[in-house]
Design an enzyme around this catalytic site. Sequence first.
Site, mmCIF file in Angstrom:
data_model
loop_
_atom_site.group_PDB
_atom_site.id
_atom_site.type_symbol
_atom_site.label_atom_id
_atom_site.label_comp_id
_atom_site.label_asym_id
_atom_site.label_seq_id
_atom_site.Cartn_x
_atom_site.Cartn_y
_atom_site.Cartn_z
ATOM 1 N N ARG A 1 0.869 -1.168 0.000
ATOM 2 C CA ARG A 1 0.000 0.000 0.000
ATOM 3 C C ARG A 1 0.910 1.224 0.000
ATOM 4 N NH1 ARG A 1 -2.037 -3.559 3.928
ATOM 5 N NH2 ARG A 1 -4.154 -4.325 3.478
ATOM 6 N N LYS B 1 -2.391 -2.937 7.813
ATOM 7 C CA LYS B 1 -3.610 -2.508 8.495
ATOM 8 C C LYS B 1 -3.778 -3.276 9.792
ATOM 9 C CE LYS B 1 -6.487 -0.890 4.660
ATOM 10 N NZ LYS B 1 -7.756 -1.092 3.947
ATOM 11 N N HIS C 1 -2.938 2.660 -5.801
ATOM 12 C CA HIS C 1 -3.498 1.413 -5.289
ATOM 13 C C HIS C 1 -3.696 0.395 -6.410
ATOM 14 C CE1 HIS C 1 -4.710 -0.344 -1.544
ATOM 15 N NE2 HIS C 1 -5.863 -0.777 -2.036
ATOM 16 N N ARG D 1 -0.920 -2.056 -6.714
ATOM 17 C CA ARG D 1 -1.019 -3.197 -5.786
ATOM 18 C C ARG D 1 -1.969 -4.255 -6.350
ATOM 19 N NH1 ARG D 1 -1.074 -4.960 -0.161
ATOM 20 N NH2 ARG D 1 -3.203 -5.312 0.581
ATOM 21 N N HIS E 1 -3.899 -9.982 3.708
ATOM 22 C CA HIS E 1 -5.346 -10.081 3.888
ATOM 23 C C HIS E 1 -5.683 -11.120 4.943
ATOM 24 C CE1 HIS E 1 -6.196 -8.434 -0.419
ATOM 25 N NE2 HIS E 1 -6.039 -7.483 0.465
ATOM 26 N N TYR F 1 -9.722 -8.749 -4.673
ATOM 27 C CA TYR F 1 -8.594 -7.873 -4.949
ATOM 28 C C TYR F 1 -7.962 -8.197 -6.284
ATOM 29 C CZ TYR F 1 -5.765 -4.505 -2.338
ATOM 30 O OH TYR F 1 -5.194 -3.366 -1.845
#
Length: 313
Positions: free
Chosen positions: A161, A184, A252, A255, A278, A287
């Site tokens: 990211r 995250k 993004h 990615r 993830h 994704y």
Amino acid sequence: MSLVSPAATQALADWLERQKALKGASDNTIEAYRRDVLGFLSFMTMHKGDSQWLGALARVSTSDMRAWMAATRGPDLGPRSLARKLSAVKSFYRWLAEREGFEPTAVLAARSPKFQKKLPRPLAEDAAREMLDRVECQAREPWIAARDTAVVTLLYGLGLRISEALSLTGADAPLPDVLRIRGKGGKERVVPVLPAARRAVDEYLALSPYEKEQKAPLFRGARGGTLNPRAIQKVMEQARMQLGLPASATPHAMRHSFATHLLNSGGDLRAIQELLGHASLSTTQAYTAVDTARLLEVYDATHPKAARGRKAG
């Protein structure tokens, strides 16, 4: 003066603290939760004409929920955003109901609005390579051009990211064979470093007018401070317009492209999930814009029952 009662305000603060401590929610996520739930509590206060103490919150009805959703949904707030707000409210209520000992059925039974999930739009492989080449041509100063190229190379080559790339410090360079990335929710993952990415960072550091410092940002702004993500977004905007690429060609998207191109080359979905950081495999499937045919192909090639079926035939 706040419309929300002190007891409800404290309950919200306690819940947010729990989300941060036990679930590792990021500061941005915590702030979004706070706004969403506080907006709900404020609405209920106005809707019922009285300060919403904890006892009153336990008596929120189905019609109250409908009223909140109708008032919240509008031209400036689509179904996706309303679904996010409802999810935050439900999460808060589950915790509050358990703590206070009441039945939260009316809140938890509220149906989330339907919306079309947006699949990520990766770049084609040749477009991704062209983007890297064109990004290098945007800045007049060679060190800034090298910096921008290095950042975009990390997005595409490592699947980072933009926030993760810009959080690297001088201590991370020269890039090792594997890089530990905190993503995250504070979740850590290990990402292999491609030689091309290491070279791009080395070239940037060789040209940078600023000394590398262990605790300072690896990627510096023009004046030596922390590089703003907007600088990378802007340079990619310029590059995509020159290449005739759509507005979806953002940092993004690089990615997305990393994951999609790995999958198309035969990469394992579980391995890609780990590389992206993830928690859920379903997130990785969306994704990478995995289509049904590709999933069936992977299933047919790897599942034991499918393999036995081929032998039996």
